[in-house]
Design an enzyme around this catalytic site. Structure first.
Site, PDB file in Angstrom:
ATOM      1  N   HIS A   1      31.723   1.595  40.763  1.00 14.40           N
ATOM      2  CA  HIS A   1      31.805   0.442  39.859  1.00 14.40           C
ATOM      3  C   HIS A   1      32.305   0.779  38.453  1.00 14.40           C
ATOM      4  CE1 HIS A   1      29.930  -3.393  38.158  1.00 14.40           C
ATOM      5  NE2 HIS A   1      30.738  -3.788  39.122  1.00 14.40           N
TER       6      HIS A   1
ATOM      7  N   LYS B   1      34.715   1.650  35.243  1.00 21.16           N
ATOM      8  CA  LYS B   1      35.994   1.099  34.754  1.00 21.16           C
ATOM      9  C   LYS B   1      36.385   1.938  33.540  1.00 21.16           C
ATOM     10  CE  LYS B   1      33.213  -2.761  35.813  1.00 21.16           C
ATOM     11  NZ  LYS B   1      33.600  -3.011  37.119  1.00 21.16           N
TER      12      LYS B   1
ATOM     13  N   ASP C   1      44.693  12.214  28.278  1.00 20.20           N
ATOM     14  CA  ASP C   1      44.987  13.547  27.725  1.00 20.20           C
ATOM     15  C   ASP C   1      43.718  14.350  27.404  1.00 20.20           C
ATOM     16  OD1 ASP C   1      47.661  12.929  27.893  1.00 20.20           O
ATOM     17  OD2 ASP C   1      47.793  12.198  25.841  1.00 20.20           O
TER      18      ASP C   1
END
Lengths: 245, 245
Positions: free
Chosen positions: B146, B148, B153
Site C-alpha cells: 500500500h 506510495k 537519486d
C-alpha cells in the site's frame, strides 16, 4: 602600568570574543527536531500498558513490553496535550479510537475530517467518536477524502499511506512519517483549516439556500410558463381528440 | 617595545577569534534542504512543455504555462539524474508513466515495486513499463503493498497519500510530501531495498524449491503410507460388501 592595562584589554577582548563565539554556536545549534519513520505491518502486541501505564500486569496472551511501529504510533498520539487535527480516509481501528477517546476525555480539542462514504461502512469508529461528543466533519464533495494525516498540538505531523484500520496496521505494507520540520507541518495545518471550513455543514447549507434563493425568480418564471403551457397541451389529449405517447 | 608586542598579540588573538567565529557560523548554517508539500486535486493543464521544454507552442485546449501540484510533481520526477526507486500501490496515470519511460530512455536506473493485484487491473501502466524493459517486482505476500513513495537519486523522498492514478491526481483530496531530510529519506531507502530483495522472483522460487526439497522425505513417506492404506480400505468397497458415502 601601561603594559598591565594593555594586557588586561587584550584578555578582555579575547574572553569577550570567546563568549560571543559560545553564544553563536549555542544559538545556531539545530534544535532537536523530531523526524521518525515507521513501517507496517506491525507485530500484534498488548497495548494495555500504553493506555494505563500504572498497570503492573496484564493477563492477555499477546506479547508484552515489545516496542512496535504501532506502539510508537499510539505513544505519539497519546502524547497530545492540547489539540489533535485528524484527516483520515478510513477509521476502523479500535485501539486508535480508544486513544482518540482518551484524549477527548482528557480535554484535548479533537477535530476529525473523514470521507463521507467510509464513515458509514460497517466497523467504522466514526459513529462511536461522534457519540462521545467529538466534532467530526465529512467531505461534501463526491470525490474521496483520501488523506491520512494528523497534526498534533500544531507542531507534529504524522502522515503516510496508513489508514486507521486493523488491516492497514496488522497486514498491509504501509509507512508513517513523523516530523516536526515546520516547512512540512505548516502546509498541513493550513490545509486542515481549509478543508475544515469547507466541510462546515452550516456553510454549505447556507450556500445551498443562497443558490436556491438567487435562482428563485428563474424557478418562479419557469413554473408560471410551464403550467399554463402544459394545461393548453394536455386539454385536447384529455378530451380524447388525439392520443400520443 | 614590550607594549607593542602585547598589543600585537591582543590584536592577533582578537582577529583569530573572529576568524574562528566566522568559520563556525558558516559551518553551522543549515544547508538548503528541500522541504515541500503539494495538495491535490490538481488543476488539469497541458504538460507538454514539461516533457519537451524546447516546445514553443501547443495547440491543445488545456491551460498552458500554469504551475500546478501535478506539474511540480512531474518536474521533481523528471529531475532524476541517476536512480528512481518507486514503490506504489496503483499506477495508471499515463503522464507519470510517460515521465518514468523518459527517465528510463535517458539511462536512469528505474526500479518499481507494486501491488500484484493492482498491477493486473485494466488501465494499469505496469505492463507498458515492463514491455519497455523497466524492472518491475510485485509483492509476494497476499497482503496489499500500500506504499506510495519514490526515492530519487538516493537523496529525495516523495511520499504521501497519492496513488499514481488519474482519479487521485485530478479528483481526490490527496497530499504529497517532498523532502531531502536524511533522517526521513534513509529509512525509505532501507525499506525499499528490503522489499526489493523480498520480492525477487528467483529468491522466492529458490525458497519454494528449498521448502519442497526439505520436506521431500515427508512427502515420500506420506505417499508410501497412504497408497497401500487406501488400497486396503477401498478393496472391500469395490467388491461390493460395504457401501458408504
Amino acid at each position: 602600568m601601561w603594559t598591565v592595562k594593555v594586557v588586561g584589554l587584550g584578555l578582555v577582548a579575547l574572553s569577550l570574543s570567546l563568549e560571543v563565539l559560545v553564544w553563536v554556536v549555542r544559538r545556531r545549534r539545530p534544535k532537536n527536531i523530531l523526524n521518525e519513520v515507521l513501517f507496517f505491518p506491525s507485530e500484534i502486541t498488548c497495548t494495555e500498558a500504553i493506555f494505563t501505564p500504572s498497570l503492573h500486569s496484564c493477563l492477555c496472551t499477546l506479547p508484552h513490553g515489545v516496542e512496535t511501529s504501532f506502539s510508537r504510533l499510539l505513544c505519539h498520539i497519546l502524547s497530545t496535550s492540547s489539540s489533535l487535527d485528524l484527516c483520515v480516509f478510513a477509521f476502523s481501528n479500535m485501539d486508535l479510537c480508544r486513544a482518540v477517546l482518551a484524549l477527548h476525555n482528557r480535554g484535548v480539542v479533537v477535530r476529525i475530517l473523514t470521507d463521507k462514504d467510509y464513515a458509514a461502512i460497517t466497523g467504522s469508529q466514526i459513529g462511536v467518536l461522534r457519540k462521545a461528543g467529538i466534532c467530526v466533519r465529512c467531505g461534501v464533495k463526491t470525490v474521496y477524502m483520501h488523506h491520512k494525516f494528523v497534526v498534533i498540538d500544531g507542531r507534529l505531523l504524522i502522515n503516510g499511506s496508513l489508514n486507521w484500520t486493523v488491516t492497514a496496521v496488522q497486514s498491509n505494507m504501509e509507512n508513517v512519517l513523523i516530523t516536526e520540520v515546520p516547512k512540512l507541518v505548516q502546509p498541513f495545518i493550513k490545509e486542515f483549516h481549509r478543508l475544515w471550513e469547507q466541510s462546515d455543514p452550516s456553510a454549505y447549507l447556507r450556500s445551498a439556500f443562497h443558490y436556491f434563493y438567487s435562482n428563485f425568480t428563474f424557478y418562479l418564471l419557469l413554473i408560471i410558463t410551464v403550467c399554463p403551457c402544459s394545461f393548453v397541451i394536455c386539454l385536447p389529449l384529455r378530451s380524447g381528440n388525439v392520443l400520443t405517447c
